[in-house]
Write a protein that holds these residues in place. Structure first.
Motif, PDB file in Angstrom:
ATOM      1  N   MET A  78      16.946  21.310  30.242  1.00 50.70           N
ATOM      2  CA  MET A  78      17.978  21.257  31.062  1.00 50.70           C
ATOM      3  C   MET A  78      18.586  19.949  30.906  1.00 50.70           C
ATOM      4  N   PRO A  79      19.834  19.750  30.360  1.00 49.57           N
ATOM      5  CA  PRO A  79      20.406  18.471  30.213  1.00 49.57           C
ATOM      6  C   PRO A  79      21.018  18.149  31.656  1.00 49.57           C
ATOM      7  N   LYS A  80      21.138  16.733  31.975  1.00 55.11           N
ATOM      8  CA  LYS A  80      21.399  16.232  33.466  1.00 55.11           C
ATOM      9  C   LYS A  80      22.794  16.555  33.576  1.00 55.11           C
ATOM     10  N   VAL A  81      23.363  17.279  34.528  1.00 56.58           N
ATOM     11  CA  VAL A  81      24.845  17.390  35.049  1.00 56.58           C
ATOM     12  C   VAL A  81      25.457  16.068  35.463  1.00 56.58           C
ATOM     13  N   GLU A  82      26.282  15.403  34.752  1.00 53.33           N
ATOM     14  CA  GLU A  82      26.763  14.278  35.119  1.00 53.33           C
ATOM     15  C   GLU A  82      27.452  14.563  36.572  1.00 53.33           C
ATOM     16  N   TRP A  83      27.998  15.460  36.664  1.00 55.58           N
ATOM     17  CA  TRP A  83      29.022  15.486  37.742  1.00 55.58           C
ATOM     18  C   TRP A  83      28.214  16.478  39.057  1.00 55.58           C
ATOM     19  N   ALA A  84      27.010  16.579  38.858  1.00 50.73           N
ATOM     20  CA  ALA A  84      26.297  17.278  39.891  1.00 50.73           C
ATOM     21  C   ALA A  84      26.406  16.786  41.322  1.00 50.73           C
ATOM     22  N   SER A  85      26.466  15.388  41.509  1.00 51.43           N
ATOM     23  CA  SER A  85      26.567  14.746  42.484  1.00 51.43           C
ATOM     24  C   SER A  85      27.815  15.107  43.295  1.00 51.43           C
ATOM     25  N   ILE A  86      28.841  15.168  42.707  1.00 54.88           N
ATOM     26  CA  ILE A  86      30.150  15.466  43.196  1.00 54.88           C
ATOM     27  C   ILE A  86      30.679  16.938  43.249  1.00 54.88           C
ATOM     28  N   SER A  87      29.633  17.796  43.002  1.00 55.97           N
ATOM     29  CA  SER A  87      29.970  19.081  42.786  1.00 55.97           C
ATOM     30  C   SER A  87      30.170  19.744  44.072  1.00 55.97           C
ATOM     31  N   LEU A  88      30.889  20.937  44.104  1.00 51.22           N
ATOM     32  CA  LEU A  88      31.097  21.553  45.409  1.00 51.22           C
ATOM     33  C   LEU A  88      30.147  22.914  45.198  1.00 51.22           C
ATOM     34  N   ASP A  89      29.861  23.323  46.608  1.00 49.72           N
ATOM     35  CA  ASP A  89      29.064  24.446  46.930  1.00 49.72           C
ATOM     36  C   ASP A  89      30.117  25.645  46.523  1.00 49.72           C
ATOM     37  N   CYS A  90      29.559  26.449  45.568  1.00 47.68           N
ATOM     38  CA  CYS A  90      30.544  27.788  45.426  1.00 47.68           C
ATOM     39  C   CYS A  90      30.784  28.432  46.493  1.00 47.68           C
ATOM     40  N   PRO A 109      31.399  35.149  36.591  1.00 49.93           N
ATOM     41  CA  PRO A 109      32.300  34.729  37.709  1.00 49.93           C
ATOM     42  C   PRO A 109      31.876  33.630  38.363  1.00 49.93           C
ATOM     43  N   ALA A 110      32.855  32.478  38.583  1.00 49.36           N
ATOM     44  CA  ALA A 110      32.397  31.281  39.071  1.00 49.36           C
ATOM     45  C   ALA A 110      31.620  31.474  40.397  1.00 49.36           C
ATOM     46  N   ILE A 111      32.090  32.415  41.248  1.00 57.80           N
ATOM     47  CA  ILE A 111      31.690  32.600  42.587  1.00 57.80           C
ATOM     48  C   ILE A 111      30.252  33.091  42.686  1.00 57.80           C
ATOM     49  N   GLN A 112      29.782  33.440  41.404  1.00 57.92           N
ATOM     50  CA  GLN A 112      28.350  33.676  41.379  1.00 57.92           C
ATOM     51  C   GLN A 112      27.665  32.511  40.929  1.00 57.92           C
ATOM     52  N   ALA A 113      28.269  31.463  40.630  1.00 58.00           N
ATOM     53  CA  ALA A 113      27.305  30.287  40.314  1.00 58.00           C
ATOM     54  C   ALA A 113      27.158  29.409  41.668  1.00 58.00           C
ATOM     55  N   GLN A 114      26.162  28.438  41.461  1.00 62.70           N
ATOM     56  CA  GLN A 114      25.929  27.775  42.870  1.00 62.70           C
ATOM     57  C   GLN A 114      26.863  26.296  42.976  1.00 62.70           C
ATOM     58  N   ARG A 115      27.087  25.879  42.166  1.00 61.57           N
ATOM     59  CA  ARG A 115      27.879  24.440  42.030  1.00 61.57           C
ATOM     60  C   ARG A 115      28.981  24.738  41.033  1.00 61.57           C
ATOM     61  N   VAL A 116      30.347  24.122  41.463  1.00 59.23           N
ATOM     62  CA  VAL A 116      31.566  24.056  40.868  1.00 59.23           C
ATOM     63  C   VAL A 116      32.113  22.361  40.621  1.00 59.23           C
ATOM     64  N   HIS A 117      32.678  22.211  39.413  1.00 58.94           N
ATOM     65  CA  HIS A 117      33.236  20.837  39.310  1.00 58.94           C
ATOM     66  C   HIS A 117      34.555  20.869  40.260  1.00 58.94           C
ATOM     67  N   PRO A 118      34.436  19.772  41.176  1.00 59.00           N
ATOM     68  CA  PRO A 118      35.869  19.694  41.938  1.00 59.00           C
ATOM     69  C   PRO A 118      37.120  19.866  41.347  1.00 59.00           C
ATOM     70  N   GLU A 119      37.203  19.455  40.068  1.00 55.45           N
ATOM     71  CA  GLU A 119      38.449  19.349  39.482  1.00 55.45           C
ATOM     72  C   GLU A 119      38.923  20.523  38.786  1.00 55.45           C
ATOM     73  N   ASP A 120      37.772  21.661  38.635  1.00 49.88           N
ATOM     74  CA  ASP A 120      37.983  22.860  38.014  1.00 49.88           C
ATOM     75  C   ASP A 120      38.231  23.920  38.926  1.00 49.88           C
ATOM     76  N   ILE A 121      38.263  23.774  40.009  1.00 54.88           N
ATOM     77  CA  ILE A 121      38.542  25.076  40.985  1.00 54.88           C
ATOM     78  C   ILE A 121      39.834  25.787  40.619  1.00 54.88           C
ATOM     79  N   THR A 122      40.962  24.890  40.007  1.00 56.38           N
ATOM     80  CA  THR A 122      42.090  25.661  39.779  1.00 56.38           C
ATOM     81  C   THR A 122      42.279  25.874  38.029  1.00 56.38           C
ATOM     82  N   CYS A 171      24.945  26.844  37.057  1.00 58.35           N
ATOM     83  CA  CYS A 171      24.368  28.366  37.659  1.00 58.35           C
ATOM     84  C   CYS A 171      23.222  28.321  38.478  1.00 58.35           C
ATOM     85  N   ASP A 172      22.991  29.402  39.085  1.00 60.88           N
ATOM     86  CA  ASP A 172      21.729  29.527  39.855  1.00 60.88           C
ATOM     87  C   ASP A 172      20.567  28.893  39.407  1.00 60.88           C
TER      88      ASP A 172
END
Ligand SMILES: [Zn+2]
Length: 81
Positions: free
Chosen positions: A18-30, A51-64, A72-73
């Motif tokens: 698993m590659p490190k997710v660079e934006w994990a620290s700023i991600s939002l709880d789905c 569906p994004a709602i089924q993932a755990q975290r989402v990039h804050p700039e990608d909500i829209t 993912c989980d």
């Protein structure tokens, strides 16, 4: 059985696939932004799509954005940061 396995794998595995997710620290709880993720598809770095709602975290700039970058989980459980 499980105890044996755990004892043997005590050493930290640095070469995890698993590659490190660079934006994990700023991600939002789905779950916290679930309303905004309605109808949005999510794409995880591991090739998970759904569906994004089924993932755990989402990039804050990608909500829209569709599709949105998500964690993912399975990846959320693996990440170490
Ligand atoms: Zn993933």
């Amino acid at each position: 059985m499980r105890k044996n396995i755990r004892a043997k794998t005590n050493i930290r595995v640095e070469s995890a696939p698993m590659p490190k997710v660079e934006w994990a620290s700023i991600s939002l709880d789905c779950a916290a932004v679930g309303n905004m993720l309605r109808g949005v598809d999510g794409v995880c770095g591991c090739t998970w799509r759904g569906p994004a709602i089924q993932a755990q975290r989402v990039h804050p700039e990608d909500i829209t954005v569709n599709p949105a970058r998500v964690i993912c989980d399975a990846c959320d459980k693996q990440r170490t940061d």
